[in-house]
Design a protein around this motif. Structure first.
Motif, short mmCIF file in Angstrom:
data_model
loop_
_atom_site.label_atom_id
_atom_site.label_comp_id
_atom_site.label_asym_id
_atom_site.label_seq_id
_atom_site.Cartn_x
_atom_site.Cartn_y
_atom_site.Cartn_z
N ASN A 94 15.45 5.13 -4.72
CA ASN A 94 15.93 5.68 -3.45
C ASN A 94 14.81 6.40 -2.71
O ASN A 94 14.70 6.31 -1.48
CB ASN A 94 17.09 6.64 -3.70
N TYR A 95 13.97 7.11 -3.47
CA TYR A 95 12.83 7.82 -2.87
C TYR A 95 11.83 6.84 -2.25
O TYR A 95 11.29 7.10 -1.17
CB TYR A 95 12.16 8.66 -3.95
N LEU A 96 11.63 5.69 -2.91
CA LEU A 96 10.69 4.69 -2.38
C LEU A 96 11.22 3.98 -1.15
O LEU A 96 10.45 3.39 -0.40
CB LEU A 96 10.39 3.65 -3.47
N ASN A 97 12.53 4.05 -0.91
CA ASN A 97 13.15 3.32 0.21
C ASN A 97 13.56 4.25 1.35
O ASN A 97 14.53 3.97 2.06
CB ASN A 97 14.36 2.54 -0.29
N LYS B 211 -2.95 -6.24 -4.85
CA LYS B 211 -1.90 -5.79 -3.93
C LYS B 211 -1.31 -6.93 -3.11
O LYS B 211 -0.33 -6.73 -2.39
CB LYS B 211 -2.48 -4.71 -3.00
N ASN B 212 -1.91 -8.12 -3.18
CA ASN B 212 -1.39 -9.28 -2.45
C ASN B 212 -0.38 -10.08 -3.26
O ASN B 212 0.17 -11.06 -2.74
CB ASN B 212 -2.55 -10.18 -2.03
N TYR B 213 -0.15 -9.71 -4.51
CA TYR B 213 0.84 -10.42 -5.32
C TYR B 213 2.24 -10.01 -4.90
O TYR B 213 2.46 -8.90 -4.39
CB TYR B 213 0.62 -10.15 -6.80
N SER C 281 3.39 4.87 -13.64
CA SER C 281 2.25 4.07 -13.15
C SER C 281 2.79 2.76 -12.60
O SER C 281 3.97 2.43 -12.76
CB SER C 281 1.24 3.81 -14.28
N ILE C 282 1.90 2.00 -11.96
CA ILE C 282 2.28 0.71 -11.40
C ILE C 282 1.14 -0.27 -11.59
O ILE C 282 -0.04 0.11 -11.54
CB ILE C 282 2.64 0.83 -9.91
N GLU C 283 1.48 -1.51 -11.86
CA GLU C 283 0.47 -2.57 -12.01
C GLU C 283 1.04 -3.87 -11.47
O GLU C 283 2.26 -4.09 -11.49
CB GLU C 283 0.07 -2.73 -13.48
N PRO C 284 0.18 -4.75 -10.97
CA PRO C 284 0.67 -6.01 -10.39
C PRO C 284 1.03 -7.02 -11.47
O PRO C 284 0.51 -6.98 -12.59
CB PRO C 284 -0.53 -6.51 -9.59
N ILE C 285 1.94 -7.91 -11.15
CA ILE C 285 2.22 -9.07 -11.99
C ILE C 285 1.34 -10.20 -11.45
O ILE C 285 1.61 -10.77 -10.39
CB ILE C 285 3.71 -9.46 -11.94
N ASP D 264 0.83 -1.21 0.00
CA ASP D 264 0.00 0.00 0.00
C ASP D 264 0.87 1.26 0.00
O ASP D 264 0.54 2.25 -0.67
CB ASP D 264 -0.93 0.01 1.22
N TYR D 265 1.95 1.22 0.76
CA TYR D 265 2.90 2.33 0.79
C TYR D 265 3.48 2.57 -0.60
O TYR D 265 3.56 3.72 -1.07
CB TYR D 265 4.00 2.03 1.80
N LEU D 266 3.85 1.48 -1.30
CA LEU D 266 4.41 1.59 -2.64
C LEU D 266 3.42 2.24 -3.60
O LEU D 266 3.77 3.17 -4.35
CB LEU D 266 4.81 0.19 -3.14
N TYR D 267 2.18 1.77 -3.58
CA TYR D 267 1.17 2.30 -4.51
C TYR D 267 0.87 3.77 -4.21
O TYR D 267 0.69 4.57 -5.14
CB TYR D 267 -0.11 1.47 -4.42
N SER D 268 0.83 4.16 -2.95
CA SER D 268 0.56 5.56 -2.60
C SER D 268 1.71 6.46 -3.04
O SER D 268 1.49 7.59 -3.51
CB SER D 268 0.32 5.70 -1.10
N LYS D 269 2.94 5.98 -2.93
CA LYS D 269 4.10 6.76 -3.36
C LYS D 269 4.11 6.94 -4.88
O LYS D 269 4.43 8.03 -5.38
CB LYS D 269 5.39 6.07 -2.92
N ILE D 270 3.77 5.89 -5.61
CA ILE D 270 3.71 6.00 -7.07
C ILE D 270 2.59 6.95 -7.49
O ILE D 270 2.75 7.75 -8.43
CB ILE D 270 3.51 4.60 -7.71
N ASP D 271 1.46 6.90 -6.79
CA ASP D 271 0.36 7.84 -7.07
C ASP D 271 0.81 9.28 -6.84
O ASP D 271 0.46 10.19 -7.61
CB ASP D 271 -0.85 7.52 -6.20
N LEU D 272 1.58 9.50 -5.78
CA LEU D 272 2.09 10.85 -5.50
C LEU D 272 3.03 11.31 -6.61
O LEU D 272 2.94 12.45 -7.10
CB LEU D 272 2.81 10.86 -4.15
N LEU D 273 3.94 10.43 -7.03
CA LEU D 273 4.86 10.77 -8.12
C LEU D 273 4.09 11.07 -9.41
O LEU D 273 4.43 12.01 -10.14
CB LEU D 273 5.84 9.62 -8.35
#
Length: 330
Positions: free
Chosen positions: A186-189, A160-162, A119-123, A83-92
Motif C-alpha cells: 500500500n505504501y508503494l502504491n 531496472k529494465n526487466y 531489499s530488492i533485486e531484479p528477476i 526507479d521509484y520502486l527502488y528508491s522507496k525500497i532503499d528508504l524503507l
C-alpha cells in the motif's frame, strides 16, 4: 671429471641427511604439540565438558526462539515506475536499519520490531530484454566487450529494465501477509504522480482496445459481404483461411494481428490496476543461511575456543613474568 663425482655424491648425502633431520625435528615438534593439546583437554576436561553442554543447550534454545524468516514478493512496476520502486525500497531499508519504528507504524506495519531488513533485486530475463527492442542486443554486446555478460546483466542500469523484481523481506519470527506485506505494498502504491499516469494509461488502453475491436467489426463485415457474394451459405469468416485474392488474405492476417494485440492490451489492463503490481507473495521461508539455525554447533565451538585462547594467554603471561623476574634478579 672423476674427482668431482665423489664430491657431488658427498654433497647429496649431506643434503639428504639435513632434510631428514629437519623432517624428524618437525615430526617431533608436531608430536609435542599434539601431546600438549591432549594434555590440556585431559587437564581441563571438566571445564571443556561444561562449556560444551552449555553451548549446545544455549544454541538449541536460540535456534528454537530466534528463528529468522524470509518473505519474497514478486512485483511488476508499471508506468515506468522502476526507479521509484527502488528508491522507496532503499528508504524503507534505511528506516529499518535506523529502527525508526514511528515511521514504520505510520505506514501501517504492525510488527515493526520484528523486521530485520528489506531489499530488492531484479528477476533477470535477458532474452525478453533483447527481444523487446533490437537495440538492446547491440547495447549488451558493446558493454560485454569490457566485462562478463552475467555481471553486466545484473548491473543497475540494465536490471531496472526487466519486467519483474523480487522484494525480499526478513523478519524475526513468523508473520502474516496482512501484518507486514500489505502495508508495504500500500505504501508503494501511494504516489500521486503515478496515480495520474495510471488513470491516463488505463484510459488509453481501453480506447485502444475499443478502436481495434471496431476495426475487427469492419473486417467481419467485409468478410461477410465476400461470403455472400460467393454464395456461401454459412456467413462465417472461420471458413476462410486462404484465397487467391491477396487483399483478402491481408485482411485476414490483419484481423489475426489485431486479435493478438487486443489480448496483449487486456493483459496490460489487468496488470494496470496498481502502480506496483504484486504478482506472487511467498511467506515464511526459514532462513538457514550463515549461522541461522546452526547455533547449537557454533556456540560450543566459540566457547571452547575462547577458553583455549584465555588459558594460553594466561600461560604465556605467567612465563613472560617469570622470565622478567629472573632477568631482574640477575
Amino acid at each position: 671429471m672423476n674427482k668431482n663425482v665423489p664430491n657431488n655424491l658427498e654433497d647429496q648425502e649431506i643434503d639428504l641427511s639435513q632434510i631428514s633431520k629437519k623432517i624428524r625435528s618437525l615430526l617431533q615438534r608436531f608430536n609435542t604439540f599434539l601431546f600438549r593439546c591432549i594434555q590440556f583437554f585431559v587437564k581441563n576436561g571438566i571445564v571443556v565438558s561444561i562449556l560444551l553442554i552449555v553451548g549446545v543447550g544455549l544454541g538449541l534454545f536460540l535456534d528454537q526462539t530466534e528463528k529468522n524468516y524470509e518473505h519474497q514478493i514478486i512485483v511488476a512496476p508499471n508506468f515506468k515506475s522502476t526507479d521509484y520502486l527502488y528508491s522507496k525500497i532503499d528508504l524503507l531499508a534505511s528506516k529499518i536499519a535506523e529502527k525508526d519504528f514511528f515511521f514504520l507504524k505510520s505506514i501501517g506495519i504492525k510488527n515493526t520490531q520484528e523486521i530485520n531488513k528489506i531489499s530488492i533485486e531484479p528477476i533477470v530475463d535477458i532474452y525478453k530484454f533483447i527481444n523487446n527492442e533490437g537495440q538492446n542486443l547491440e547495447l549488451l554486446q558493446l558493454m560485454a566487450q569490457n566485462g562478463d555478460l552475467k555481471t553486466i546483466a545484473k548491473e543497475t542500469s540494465i536490471s531496472k529494465n526487466y519486467d519483474f523484481h523480487t522484494i525480499i523481506l526478513s523478519t524475526q519470527g513468523i508473520t502474516s501477509q496482512k501484518r507486514t506485506v500489505e502495508p508495504i505494498l500500500n505504501y508503494l502504491n501511494t504516489s500521486p504522480y503515478f496515480r495520474g499516469a495510471q488513470k491516463i494509461s488505463i484510459s488509453n488502453i481501453r480506447q485502444n482496445i475499443k478502436t481495434k475491436e471496431g476495426i475487427i467489426a469492419q473486417i467481419d463485415g467485409i468478410l461477410d459481404q465476400y461470403s455472400s457474394s460467393n454464395g456461401n451459405r454459412q456467413k462465417s469468416d472461420k471458413l476462410i483461411y486462404y484465397n487467391e485474392n491477396t487483399q483478402l488474405n491481408d485482411i485476414i492476417k490483419t484481423k489475426d494481428s489485431l486479435t493478438k494485440d487486443i489480448g496483449t492490451l487486456k493483459i496490460q489492463l489487468f496488470n494496470s490496476d496498481k502502480i506496483i503490481k504484486d504478482c506472487t507473495v511467498i511467506m515464511n521461508i526459514q532462513n538457514t543461511k550463515s549461522i541461522n539455525g546452526k547455533l547449537k554447533f557454533v556456540l560450543p565451538a566459540v566457547l571452547i575456543l575462547g577458553f583455549i585462547f584465555i588459558s594460553f594467554f594466561i600461560s604465556f603471561y605467567r612465563k613472560q613474568s617469570l622470565k622478567t623476574e629472573q632477568n631482574s634478579t640477575i
